[in-house]
Scaffold this motif. Structure first.
Motif, PDB file in Angstrom:
ATOM      1  N   GLU A 167      -6.555   3.604   5.503  1.00 54.19           N
ATOM      2  CA  GLU A 167      -6.934   2.377   6.204  1.00 54.19           C
ATOM      3  C   GLU A 167      -8.440   2.131   6.127  1.00 54.19           C
ATOM      4  N   ASN A 168      -9.106   2.797   5.165  1.00 63.19           N
ATOM      5  CA  ASN A 168     -10.542   2.621   4.935  1.00 63.19           C
ATOM      6  C   ASN A 168     -11.391   2.943   6.164  1.00 63.19           C
ATOM      7  N   LYS A 169     -10.853   3.769   7.071  1.00 63.54           N
ATOM      8  CA  LYS A 169     -11.602   4.149   8.263  1.00 63.54           C
ATOM      9  C   LYS A 169     -12.255   5.505   8.049  1.00 63.54           C
ATOM     10  N   ARG A 170     -13.570   5.528   8.072  1.00 62.74           N
ATOM     11  CA  ARG A 170     -14.275   6.791   7.875  1.00 62.74           C
ATOM     12  C   ARG A 170     -14.470   7.514   9.204  1.00 62.74           C
ATOM     13  N   ASN A 171     -14.883   6.776  10.223  1.00 69.22           N
ATOM     14  CA  ASN A 171     -15.022   7.329  11.564  1.00 69.22           C
ATOM     15  C   ASN A 171     -15.769   8.664  11.584  1.00 69.22           C
ATOM     16  N   PHE A 172     -15.058   9.753  11.917  1.00 66.17           N
ATOM     17  CA  PHE A 172     -15.706  11.052  12.076  1.00 66.17           C
ATOM     18  C   PHE A 172     -16.223  11.617  10.756  1.00 66.17           C
ATOM     19  N   LEU A 173     -15.476  11.413   9.689  1.00 67.39           N
ATOM     20  CA  LEU A 173     -15.803  12.028   8.406  1.00 67.39           C
ATOM     21  C   LEU A 173     -16.463  11.035   7.460  1.00 67.39           C
ATOM     22  N   THR A 174     -17.273  11.559   6.568  1.00 68.26           N
ATOM     23  CA  THR A 174     -17.860  10.767   5.494  1.00 68.26           C
ATOM     24  C   THR A 174     -17.456  11.394   4.165  1.00 68.26           C
TER      25      THR A 174
ATOM     26  N   PRO B  60     -11.177  19.885  12.028  1.00 66.56           N
ATOM     27  CA  PRO B  60     -10.508  19.390  13.245  1.00 66.56           C
ATOM     28  C   PRO B  60     -10.310  17.881  13.285  1.00 66.56           C
ATOM     29  N   TYR B  61     -11.000  17.143  12.422  1.00 63.93           N
ATOM     30  CA  TYR B  61     -10.867  15.686  12.421  1.00 63.93           C
ATOM     31  C   TYR B  61      -9.793  15.196  11.448  1.00 63.93           C
ATOM     32  N   VAL B  62      -9.202  16.104  10.688  1.00 62.63           N
ATOM     33  CA  VAL B  62      -8.232  15.723   9.655  1.00 62.63           C
ATOM     34  C   VAL B  62      -6.809  15.895  10.176  1.00 62.63           C
ATOM     35  N   GLU B  63      -6.027  14.823  10.078  1.00 61.11           N
ATOM     36  CA  GLU B  63      -4.605  14.894  10.442  1.00 61.11           C
ATOM     37  C   GLU B  63      -3.749  15.221   9.225  1.00 61.11           C
ATOM     38  N   LYS B  64      -4.107  14.643   8.078  1.00 65.43           N
ATOM     39  CA  LYS B  64      -3.308  14.839   6.871  1.00 65.43           C
ATOM     40  C   LYS B  64      -4.193  14.625   5.648  1.00 65.43           C
ATOM     41  N   VAL B  65      -3.931  15.381   4.575  1.00 58.93           N
ATOM     42  CA  VAL B  65      -4.728  15.231   3.359  1.00 58.93           C
ATOM     43  C   VAL B  65      -3.871  15.511   2.135  1.00 58.93           C
TER      44      VAL B  65
ATOM     45  N   TYR C  24     -14.008  16.462  25.181  1.00 59.04           N
ATOM     46  CA  TYR C  24     -13.382  16.386  23.859  1.00 59.04           C
ATOM     47  C   TYR C  24     -12.378  15.240  23.856  1.00 59.04           C
ATOM     48  N   TYR C  25     -11.972  14.828  22.664  1.00 56.90           N
ATOM     49  CA  TYR C  25     -10.940  13.810  22.523  1.00 56.90           C
ATOM     50  C   TYR C  25      -9.580  14.487  22.369  1.00 56.90           C
ATOM     51  N   ILE C  26      -8.525  13.695  22.569  1.00 63.15           N
ATOM     52  CA  ILE C  26      -7.185  14.111  22.155  1.00 63.15           C
ATOM     53  C   ILE C  26      -6.587  12.983  21.321  1.00 63.15           C
TER      54      ILE C  26
ATOM     55  N   VAL D 211      -3.468  16.822  20.322  1.00 62.67           N
ATOM     56  CA  VAL D 211      -4.338  17.802  19.667  1.00 62.67           C
ATOM     57  C   VAL D 211      -5.788  17.533  20.072  1.00 62.67           C
ATOM     58  N   LYS D 212      -6.511  18.594  20.404  1.00 63.43           N
ATOM     59  CA  LYS D 212      -7.911  18.453  20.784  1.00 63.43           C
ATOM     60  C   LYS D 212      -8.764  18.105  19.565  1.00 63.43           C
ATOM     61  N   VAL D 213      -9.651  17.137  19.744  1.00 66.38           N
ATOM     62  CA  VAL D 213     -10.565  16.705  18.688  1.00 66.38           C
ATOM     63  C   VAL D 213     -11.984  16.779  19.248  1.00 66.38           C
ATOM     64  N   PRO D 214     -12.861  17.579  18.659  1.00 63.45           N
ATOM     65  CA  PRO D 214     -14.214  17.722  19.211  1.00 63.45           C
ATOM     66  C   PRO D 214     -15.027  16.438  19.090  1.00 63.45           C
ATOM     67  N   LEU D 215     -16.041  16.313  19.944  1.00 61.78           N
ATOM     68  CA  LEU D 215     -16.962  15.187  19.838  1.00 61.78           C
ATOM     69  C   LEU D 215     -17.742  15.302  18.531  1.00 61.78           C
ATOM     70  N   SER D 216     -18.283  14.183  18.090  1.00 59.90           N
ATOM     71  CA  SER D 216     -18.965  14.152  16.799  1.00 59.90           C
ATOM     72  C   SER D 216     -20.296  13.429  16.914  1.00 59.90           C
ATOM     73  N   LEU D 217     -21.271  13.889  16.130  1.00 58.13           N
ATOM     74  CA  LEU D 217     -22.556  13.199  16.057  1.00 58.13           C
ATOM     75  C   LEU D 217     -22.473  11.977  15.151  1.00 58.13           C
ATOM     76  N   ASN D 218     -21.436  11.933  14.306  1.00 53.48           N
ATOM     77  CA  ASN D 218     -21.299  10.830  13.350  1.00 53.48           C
ATOM     78  C   ASN D 218     -20.643   9.596  13.949  1.00 53.48           C
ATOM     79  N   TYR D 219     -19.827   9.810  14.979  1.00 50.32           N
ATOM     80  CA  TYR D 219     -19.010   8.697  15.469  1.00 50.32           C
ATOM     81  C   TYR D 219     -18.622   8.930  16.919  1.00 50.32           C
ATOM     82  N   SER D 220     -18.747   7.873  17.728  1.00 47.60           N
ATOM     83  CA  SER D 220     -18.321   7.933  19.120  1.00 47.60           C
ATOM     84  C   SER D 220     -17.166   6.957  19.311  1.00 47.60           C
TER      85      SER D 220
END
Length: 241
Positions: A44-51, A87-92, A122-124, A129-138
């Motif tokens: 879905e072209n969403k980068r969000n936490f990851l680059t 921790p930010y990846v659901e599927k690859v 943290y996020y869920i 599933v727990k997802v840690p906070l990120s400096l790249n994306y809030s």
């Protein structure tokens, strides 16, 4: 007749031999080809936490980038496993093209709530599933407090889903507070008052009553007269000024 059958048989054997030779030659030639480039795409072209840079740094094999390494030595399963441990990846999915491009298609976890309390945050995601906070994306997500365990997370998930699946509630409810007695209170966007939801029984009925109450008090502009809206009593809305 026997000669023709023998000729057909020899032709068939020869044909199989040629195919085997070509297959072996092609396979050997393909195995010596090197990885020419790395391409990372996000669902879905969403980068969000990851680059792309973050994912590229995970595509390491033999302590170096996969680019210029022979295709035959690339461990696709190992690379997938390494990325999926983030921790930010659901599927690859990681695969090689005929041209030697290593492609990674990544689906990131989607935060639905942010848990705060006990000095941690943290996020869920939708699976809890727990997802840690990120400096790249809030992420914009419901703020939830009073949740201290995995059991608490599973308990509150149906409530979060009910709020997020309703257009009005998704905009109105900004925070959830869970008590030790497993009752819930909401912070809302439209005012300083609280909504005492009680336990999670009769959720649909309670939300229907709340929306009907809002419909009336928004029209006559009396909603700001209240400090607490209580839904925990059977089939009634009790308000405190």
């Amino acid at each position: 007749m026997r000669f023709k059958k023998s000729l057909k048989y020899l032709f068939f054997i020869g044909f199989i031999g040629v195919l085997s030779f070509l297959y072996g030659f092609t396979s050997k030639r393909n195995s010596t080809k090197k990885v020419t480039a790395v391409r990372v795409s996000f669902q879905e072209n969403k980068r969000n936490f990851l680059t792309q840079e973050i994912v590229n740094k995970l595509l390491i094999q033999n302590n170096k980038t996969v680019v210029d390494q022979p295709k035959s030595v690339i461990d696709l399963y190992g690379l997938e496993k390494k990325i999926s441990e983030n921790p930010y990846v659901e599927k690859v999915a990681v695969f090689l093209t005929i041209g030697g491009v290593l492609k990674s298609k990544v689906k990131q976890r989607l935060p639905i709530a942010r848990i705060t309390g006990n000095g941690t945050s943290y996020y869920i995601d939708k699976q809890g599933v727990k997802v840690p906070l990120s400096l790249n994306y809030s992420a914009r997500a419901l703020l939830v407090s009073g949740v201290d365990s995995a059991a608490d997370i599973q308990l509150i998930l149906p409530l979060i889903f009910a709020i997020l699946e309703d257009d009005f509630l998704q905009k109105e409810v900004v925070g959830i507070i869970k008590s030790d007695a497993n009752t819930f209170q909401f912070s809302v966007r439209s005012g300083d008052y609280k909504v005492d939801f009680g336990t999670l029984d009769r959720m649909k009925i309670k939300f229907s009553m709340l929306k009907a109450f809002y419909n009336t008090t928004f029209k006559n502009k009396t909603i700001q007269d209240y400090k607490m809206i209580t839904l925990k009593y059977h089939n009634q809305v009790v308000c405190t000024k």
